[in-house]
Design a protein around this motif. Structure first.
Motif, short mmCIF file in Angstrom:
data_model
loop_
_atom_site.label_atom_id
_atom_site.label_comp_id
_atom_site.label_asym_id
_atom_site.label_seq_id
_atom_site.Cartn_x
_atom_site.Cartn_y
_atom_site.Cartn_z
N SER A 42 0.84 -1.20 0.00
CA SER A 42 0.00 0.00 0.00
C SER A 42 0.87 1.25 0.00
O SER A 42 2.09 1.18 0.12
CB SER A 42 -0.94 0.00 1.20
OG SER A 42 -0.20 0.12 2.39
N CYS A 43 0.21 2.40 -0.13
CA CYS A 43 0.92 3.67 -0.21
C CYS A 43 1.34 4.14 1.18
O CYS A 43 0.75 3.79 2.19
CB CYS A 43 0.00 4.71 -0.86
SG CYS A 43 0.82 6.29 -1.20
N CYS A 44 2.38 4.97 1.20
CA CYS A 44 2.84 5.56 2.46
C CYS A 44 1.83 6.57 3.02
O CYS A 44 1.92 6.95 4.19
CB CYS A 44 4.15 6.32 2.25
SG CYS A 44 5.51 5.29 1.75
N ASP A 45 0.90 6.99 2.19
CA ASP A 45 -0.06 8.03 2.56
C ASP A 45 -0.63 7.79 3.97
O ASP A 45 -1.07 6.69 4.30
CB ASP A 45 -1.19 8.04 1.53
CG ASP A 45 -2.06 9.27 1.64
OD1 ASP A 45 -2.10 10.06 0.69
OD2 ASP A 45 -2.73 9.42 2.69
N SER A 46 -0.62 8.85 4.78
CA SER A 46 -1.03 8.72 6.19
C SER A 46 -2.51 8.39 6.34
O SER A 46 -2.96 8.03 7.42
CB SER A 46 -0.71 10.02 6.94
OG SER A 46 -1.41 11.10 6.35
N VAL A 67 5.79 4.81 -1.77
CA VAL A 67 5.09 5.90 -2.45
C VAL A 67 4.31 5.34 -3.65
O VAL A 67 4.89 4.71 -4.54
CB VAL A 67 6.10 6.98 -2.92
CG1 VAL A 67 5.40 8.03 -3.78
CG2 VAL A 67 6.78 7.62 -1.73
N ALA A 68 3.01 5.52 -3.61
CA ALA A 68 2.09 5.11 -4.69
C ALA A 68 1.92 3.60 -4.83
O ALA A 68 1.50 3.12 -5.88
CB ALA A 68 2.48 5.74 -6.02
N ASN A 69 2.24 2.87 -3.77
CA ASN A 69 2.03 1.40 -3.74
C ASN A 69 2.47 0.70 -5.02
O ASN A 69 1.71 -0.01 -5.67
CB ASN A 69 0.56 1.07 -3.42
CG ASN A 69 -0.46 1.93 -4.15
OD1 ASN A 69 -0.86 2.99 -3.66
ND2 ASN A 69 -0.85 1.51 -5.34
N GLY A 103 -4.24 0.69 -3.95
CA GLY A 103 -4.06 2.09 -4.29
C GLY A 103 -5.15 2.93 -3.65
O GLY A 103 -5.99 2.40 -2.91
N HIS A 104 -5.15 4.20 -3.94
CA HIS A 104 -6.15 5.05 -3.28
C HIS A 104 -6.38 6.35 -4.05
O HIS A 104 -5.55 6.78 -4.86
CB HIS A 104 -5.71 5.38 -1.84
CG HIS A 104 -4.51 6.26 -1.76
ND1 HIS A 104 -4.60 7.62 -1.52
CD2 HIS A 104 -3.19 6.00 -1.90
CE1 HIS A 104 -3.39 8.13 -1.50
NE2 HIS A 104 -2.50 7.18 -1.73
N ALA A 105 -7.51 6.97 -3.76
CA ALA A 105 -7.85 8.26 -4.36
C ALA A 105 -6.96 9.35 -3.78
O ALA A 105 -6.44 9.21 -2.67
CB ALA A 105 -9.33 8.58 -4.08
N ARG A 106 -6.80 10.42 -4.53
CA ARG A 106 -6.03 11.58 -4.08
C ARG A 106 -4.59 11.23 -3.72
O ARG A 106 -4.05 11.71 -2.71
CB ARG A 106 -6.71 12.25 -2.89
CG ARG A 106 -8.14 12.64 -3.13
CD ARG A 106 -8.22 13.92 -3.91
NE ARG A 106 -9.60 14.18 -4.37
CZ ARG A 106 -10.08 15.39 -4.58
NH1 ARG A 106 -9.31 16.44 -4.39
NH2 ARG A 106 -11.30 15.55 -5.02
N CYS A 107 -3.97 10.36 -4.50
CA CYS A 107 -2.60 9.92 -4.21
C CYS A 107 -1.61 10.99 -4.69
O CYS A 107 -1.53 11.31 -5.88
CB CYS A 107 -2.32 8.58 -4.91
SG CYS A 107 -0.66 7.96 -4.57
N GLY A 108 -0.84 11.51 -3.76
CA GLY A 108 0.14 12.55 -4.10
C GLY A 108 1.22 12.03 -5.03
O GLY A 108 1.73 12.77 -5.89
N GLY A 109 1.59 10.77 -4.87
CA GLY A 109 2.60 10.17 -5.73
C GLY A 109 2.13 10.13 -7.18
O GLY A 109 2.86 10.49 -8.11
ZN LIG Z 1 -0.62 7.50 -2.34
#
Ligand SMILES: [Zn+2]
Length: 230
Positions: A42-46, A67-69, A103-109
């Motif tokens: 998965s992504c590092c996103d908090s 970053v970005a899984n 993955g996920h929505a609004r991914c900064g990567g």
């Molecule tokens: Zn992400």
């Protein structure tokens, strides 16, 4: 937040819940070792903590976050060894039965990948190098959705990048063999944090479809339409 007291307090609550008097789960995990049935990439996103999102207990899930899984292809496995070595450990040592790329929505990567700005410093160079794993996802989106709003392209790229990672997983001979034997299953998930839903890639349709709907949304929409119709 300039100190880490929130995290220390959080550990105290965790300790109370899992390591205090009711510590049978951890006794077993310590004595018998871990036997997670799934590897989650998965992504590092908090906002995308896999254990929180799936309400897992310690020991349930082996997790790699980046970053970005992304999953590097086998040809780049030694270059991006942090992710590939964790995959190797999960598959070879822990014998997980599932690999889930979430993955996920609004991914900064992915937003950075789509923007494709030339790196201007060492930090940006590192991120760009890593995101290059999903360069084909960006190309696909630009070809299929030319001129669409950035948010539409980014959402499409978030999902296309999951498919790149699933393809890349199959480039590892020891993963491909287990998938063909039936001892390992691959899954592509998408956490839609805007709608509060979990989507899953369906190979039969080639699309991401809702796996866990957010019924509150549909109730709101239904009540809204009643109001509009009244
Ligand atoms: Zn992400």
């Amino acid at each position: 937040m300039r100190d880490v007291s929130k995290f220390v307090q959080g550990f105290k609550r965790f300790q109370h819940q899992y390591l205090g008097n009711r510590h049978t789960l951890f006794d077993r995990l310590v004595e018998e070792g871990q036997h997670p049935r799934a590897l989650m990439i998965s992504c590092c996103d908090s906002r995308c903590d896999p254990a929180l999102l799936t309400d897992c207990d310690p020991g349930d899930m082996f997790v790699v976050r980046n970053v970005a899984n992304l999953v590097p292809p086998h040809t780049q496995a030694t270059f991006f060894a942090a992710t590939s070595s964790a995959m190797a450990f999960a598959v070879r040592n822990l014998e997980v039965e599932h690999i889930i790329v979430m993955g996920h929505a609004r991914c900064g990567g992915i937003r950075t990948l789509m923007a494709n700005r030339p790196p201007e410093c060492d930090e940006e160079e590192l991120i760009a190098k890593w995101l290059g794993i999903a360069a084909d996802a960006r190309q696909r989106v630009l070809q299929e959705l030319p001129g669409k709003p950035a948010e539409t392209q980014e959402r499409a790229c978030e999902q296309a990048a999951i498919l790149i990672s699933l393809e890349n997983l199959l480039s590892y001979p020891w993963i491909r063999r287990r998938v063909h034997e039936g001892s390992l299953a691959l899954h592509g998930w998408y956490f839609d944090m805007e709608r509060g839903e979990l989507l899953q890639y369906q190979a039969a349709t080639g699309k991401f479809q809702v796996l866990v709907p957010n019924f509150n949304l549909y109730e709101e929409a239904a009540s809204g339409s009643r109001v509009m119709g009244a």
